[in-house]
Design an enzyme around this catalytic site. Structure first.
Site, PDB file in Angstrom:
ATOM      1  N   SER A 197       0.838  -1.205   0.000  1.00 55.48           N
ATOM      2  CA  SER A 197       0.000   0.000   0.000  1.00 55.48           C
ATOM      3  C   SER A 197       0.869   1.251   0.000  1.00 55.48           C
ATOM      4  O   SER A 197       0.376   2.352   0.195  1.00 55.48           O
ATOM      5  CB  SER A 197      -0.998   0.009   1.170  1.00 55.48           C
ATOM      6  N   ASN A 198       2.180   1.085  -0.217  1.00 61.98           N
ATOM      7  CA  ASN A 198       3.090   2.230  -0.293  1.00 61.98           C
ATOM      8  C   ASN A 198       2.899   2.915  -1.660  1.00 61.98           C
ATOM      9  O   ASN A 198       3.148   2.321  -2.710  1.00 61.98           O
ATOM     10  CB  ASN A 198       4.534   1.712  -0.126  1.00 61.98           C
ATOM     11  N   LYS A 206      15.718   7.031 -13.067  1.00 62.12           N
ATOM     12  CA  LYS A 206      15.514   6.080 -11.949  1.00 62.12           C
ATOM     13  C   LYS A 206      15.013   4.734 -12.475  1.00 62.12           C
ATOM     14  O   LYS A 206      15.433   3.678 -12.009  1.00 62.12           O
ATOM     15  CB  LYS A 206      14.550   6.655 -10.903  1.00 62.12           C
ATOM     16  N   TYR A 244      13.794   8.040   0.494  1.00 67.05           N
ATOM     17  CA  TYR A 244      15.145   8.607   0.657  1.00 67.05           C
ATOM     18  C   TYR A 244      15.714   9.179  -0.647  1.00 67.05           C
ATOM     19  O   TYR A 244      16.871   9.616  -0.677  1.00 67.05           O
ATOM     20  CB  TYR A 244      16.102   7.526   1.199  1.00 67.05           C
ATOM     21  N   ASP A 303       9.769  -5.750  -0.843  1.00 72.25           N
ATOM     22  CA  ASP A 303      10.313  -5.209   0.402  1.00 72.25           C
ATOM     23  C   ASP A 303      11.653  -4.589   0.047  1.00 72.25           C
ATOM     24  O   ASP A 303      12.482  -5.213  -0.608  1.00 72.25           O
ATOM     25  CB  ASP A 303      10.482  -6.273   1.484  1.00 72.25           C
TER      26      ASP A 303
HETATM   27  P1  IMP Z   1       8.908  -1.402   3.095  1.00 73.41           P
HETATM   28  O1  IMP Z   1       9.532  -2.211   2.004  1.00 73.41           O
HETATM   29  O2  IMP Z   1       7.465  -1.165   2.858  1.00 73.41           O
HETATM   30  O3  IMP Z   1       9.233  -1.938   4.442  1.00 73.41           O
HETATM   31  O4  IMP Z   1       9.526   0.050   3.063  1.00 73.41           O
HETATM   32  C1  IMP Z   1      10.543   0.407   2.247  1.00 73.41           C
HETATM   33  C2  IMP Z   1      11.064   1.772   2.646  1.00 73.41           C
HETATM   34  O5  IMP Z   1      12.371   1.889   2.088  1.00 73.41           O
HETATM   35  C3  IMP Z   1      10.244   2.902   2.033  1.00 73.41           C
HETATM   36  O6  IMP Z   1       9.277   3.354   2.909  1.00 73.41           O
HETATM   37  C4  IMP Z   1      11.306   3.936   1.758  1.00 73.41           C
HETATM   38  O7  IMP Z   1      11.565   4.659   2.915  1.00 73.41           O
HETATM   39  C5  IMP Z   1      12.540   3.114   1.447  1.00 73.41           C
HETATM   40  N1  IMP Z   1      12.641   2.858  -0.008  1.00 73.41           N
HETATM   41  C6  IMP Z   1      12.494   1.687  -0.675  1.00 73.41           C
HETATM   42  N2  IMP Z   1      12.649   1.860  -1.994  1.00 73.41           N
HETATM   43  C7  IMP Z   1      12.875   3.171  -2.165  1.00 73.41           C
HETATM   44  C8  IMP Z   1      13.101   3.958  -3.327  1.00 73.41           C
HETATM   45  O8  IMP Z   1      13.080   3.502  -4.480  1.00 73.41           O
HETATM   46  N3  IMP Z   1      13.307   5.259  -3.092  1.00 73.41           N
HETATM   47  C9  IMP Z   1      13.329   5.804  -1.845  1.00 73.41           C
HETATM   48  N4  IMP Z   1      13.105   5.124  -0.737  1.00 73.41           N
HETATM   49  C10 IMP Z   1      12.883   3.797  -0.895  1.00 73.41           C
END
Ligand code: IMP
Length: 197
Positions: A8-9, A175, A154, A70
């Site tokens: 859901s990101n 990117k 980030y 992830d």
């Molecule tokens: P998760 O995989 O949902 O636990 O969270 C991954 C976290 O890593 C994100 O919320 C970002 O903070 C960081 N992240 C992962 N991929 C990216 C990217 O492509 N750009 C910037 N931050 C990233």
């Protein structure tokens, strides 16, 4: 081939959907009520599998192909932090801005303006109960100030190897070419295309 993304990101979903425009892709939140998934594994792959399994079970659809992501950033000067804790570096429920500011603060505490760093993406696929996973990486460095607004998380402090601008300043197409997520997806697509064979 219908693929359900177990995330859901918003930043990830946008990138995954754009990178998968050759597939029929849905976020699981478009199909069922989103729910909290505890990500307590110690590796990116472990957490990707936890997410994919949770969504696969909740969908209860024998034909569903679930794909999860992830990912996170590992900073050399911080001993690999935040790593699997990237989404909650500044604490549970922290915003991307709070996480990024904590990383900058920790660099500054060490008297550093930058450090080598890399992003990792682990993608897990579940189809008919069979689990598969792939990884992708993007190397570069983090700097002690935000530059640009592109990308998410980030990205405004990450400078890819071979560039002098952050992902916040570089175009989305750059990117797409370089990212951990797109590299992992190239491998995932090979697995996806082989699923019915
Ligand atoms: P998760 O995989 O949902 O636990 O969270 C991954 C976290 O890593 C994100 O919320 C970002 O903070 C960081 N992240 C992962 N991929 C990216 C990217 O492509 N750009 C910037 N931050 C990233």
């Amino acid at each position: 081939m219908k693929i359900v993304l177990a995330s859901s990101n918003k930043g990830k979903l946008k990138e995954l959907k754009e990178l998968m425009d050759d597939f029929e892709v849905y976020s699981y939140g478009e199909l069922i009520e989103p729910f909290e998934i505890v990500e307590d594994a110690s590796t990116f792959k472990g957490n990707a599998l936890l997410k994919a399994r949770a969504v696969y079970d909740a969908l209860n659809d024998k034909d569903a192909i679930v794909l999860s992501d992830d990912s996170g950033i590992s900073v050399e000067a911080l001993g690999g932090e935040p790593g699997v804790f990237s989404a909650r570096y500044a604490g549970a429920g922290a915003t991307s801005e709070e996480n990024l500011q904590k990383l900058i603060e920790n660099l500054k505490k060490l008297g550093l303006k930058s450090s080598p760093a890399y992003y990792t993406a682990a993608l897990a696929i579940i189809y008919k109960g069979r689990e598969q996973s792939v990884h992708g990486w993007m190397h570069g460095s983090v700097i002690d100030e935000k530059r640009g607004n592109n990308g998410f998380g980030y990205d405004p402090i990450f400078v890819p190897l071979g560039y002098d601008k952050t992902l916040g300043e570089l175009s989305e197409s750059i990117k797409k070419e370089l990212s951990h997520r797109s590299k992992a997806l190239r491998l995932a697509k090979i697995l996806l295309k082989g699923l019915n064979k």
